[in-house]
Design an enzyme around this catalytic site. Structure first.
Site, PDB file in Angstrom:
ATOM      1  N   LEU A 245      46.674   3.467 -16.233  1.00 44.43           N
ATOM      2  CA  LEU A 245      45.283   3.010 -16.231  1.00 44.43           C
ATOM      3  C   LEU A 245      45.280   1.516 -15.924  1.00 44.43           C
ATOM      4  O   LEU A 245      46.138   0.775 -16.400  1.00 44.43           O
ATOM      5  CB  LEU A 245      44.630   3.237 -17.603  1.00 44.43           C
ATOM      6  CG  LEU A 245      44.379   4.683 -18.016  1.00 44.43           C
ATOM      7  CD1 LEU A 245      43.851   4.722 -19.447  1.00 44.43           C
ATOM      8  CD2 LEU A 245      43.400   5.336 -17.088  1.00 44.43           C
ATOM      9  N   ASP A 246      44.316   1.082 -15.139  1.00 47.22           N
ATOM     10  CA  ASP A 246      44.161  -0.336 -14.829  1.00 47.22           C
ATOM     11  C   ASP A 246      44.081  -1.133 -16.124  1.00 47.22           C
ATOM     12  O   ASP A 246      43.487  -0.670 -17.101  1.00 47.22           O
ATOM     13  CB  ASP A 246      42.876  -0.509 -14.008  1.00 47.22           C
ATOM     14  CG  ASP A 246      42.690  -1.919 -13.537  1.00 47.22           C
ATOM     15  OD1 ASP A 246      42.138  -2.723 -14.322  1.00 47.22           O
ATOM     16  OD2 ASP A 246      43.103  -2.226 -12.413  1.00 47.22           O
ATOM     17  N   PRO A 247      44.670  -2.338 -16.182  1.00 49.69           N
ATOM     18  CA  PRO A 247      44.635  -3.122 -17.423  1.00 49.69           C
ATOM     19  C   PRO A 247      43.215  -3.389 -17.943  1.00 49.69           C
ATOM     20  O   PRO A 247      43.021  -3.464 -19.149  1.00 49.69           O
ATOM     21  CB  PRO A 247      45.315  -4.434 -17.044  1.00 49.69           C
ATOM     22  CG  PRO A 247      46.212  -4.080 -15.919  1.00 49.69           C
ATOM     23  CD  PRO A 247      45.504  -2.983 -15.158  1.00 49.69           C
ATOM     24  N   LEU A 248      42.223  -3.477 -17.061  1.00 46.13           N
ATOM     25  CA  LEU A 248      40.854  -3.720 -17.523  1.00 46.13           C
ATOM     26  C   LEU A 248      40.117  -2.433 -17.876  1.00 46.13           C
ATOM     27  O   LEU A 248      39.027  -2.483 -18.435  1.00 46.13           O
ATOM     28  CB  LEU A 248      40.072  -4.502 -16.467  1.00 46.13           C
ATOM     29  CG  LEU A 248      40.607  -5.901 -16.171  1.00 46.13           C
ATOM     30  CD1 LEU A 248      39.766  -6.569 -15.093  1.00 46.13           C
ATOM     31  CD2 LEU A 248      40.632  -6.756 -17.428  1.00 46.13           C
ATOM     32  N   ALA A 249      40.714  -1.284 -17.566  1.00 43.58           N
ATOM     33  CA  ALA A 249      40.081   0.007 -17.849  1.00 43.58           C
ATOM     34  C   ALA A 249      40.372   0.443 -19.279  1.00 43.58           C
ATOM     35  O   ALA A 249      41.401   0.100 -19.857  1.00 43.58           O
ATOM     36  CB  ALA A 249      40.592   1.065 -16.887  1.00 43.58           C
TER      37      ALA A 249
END
Length: 79
Positions: free
Chosen positions: A41-45
């Site tokens: 998962l994207d770090p900001l997600a």
């Protein structure tokens, strides 16, 4: 954290943590010998991250092949 091998965990990944951060923290807290995640998962997600432990690490490809749903929201006119 209970140290049980051969299972999977669903972790609600907070924003700013990477998927690997979650694996590192779980490995440190529990001393699992084999541990991995089934998709990045994207770090900001935020969202559910599947963490596989022990023999369940062999099921990572299966989990990655399952259909996924992504949701999000945005505001028009903002920068």
């Amino acid at each position: 954290m209970e140290q049980v091998e051969d299972k999977f965990y669903l972790i609600d990944k907070p924003s700013t943590w990477t998927s690997f951060d979650v694996v590192k923290k779980m490995k440190f807290m529990s001393r699992f010998k084999k541990i991995g995640h089934a998709g990045t998962l994207d770090p900001l997600a935020t969202g559910l991250l599947i963490i596989c432990v022990g023999k369940y690490t062999k099921k990572i490809e299966y989990f990655q092949s399952l259909p996924k749903t992504y949701t999000g929201s945005f505001v028009l006119g903002n920068t």
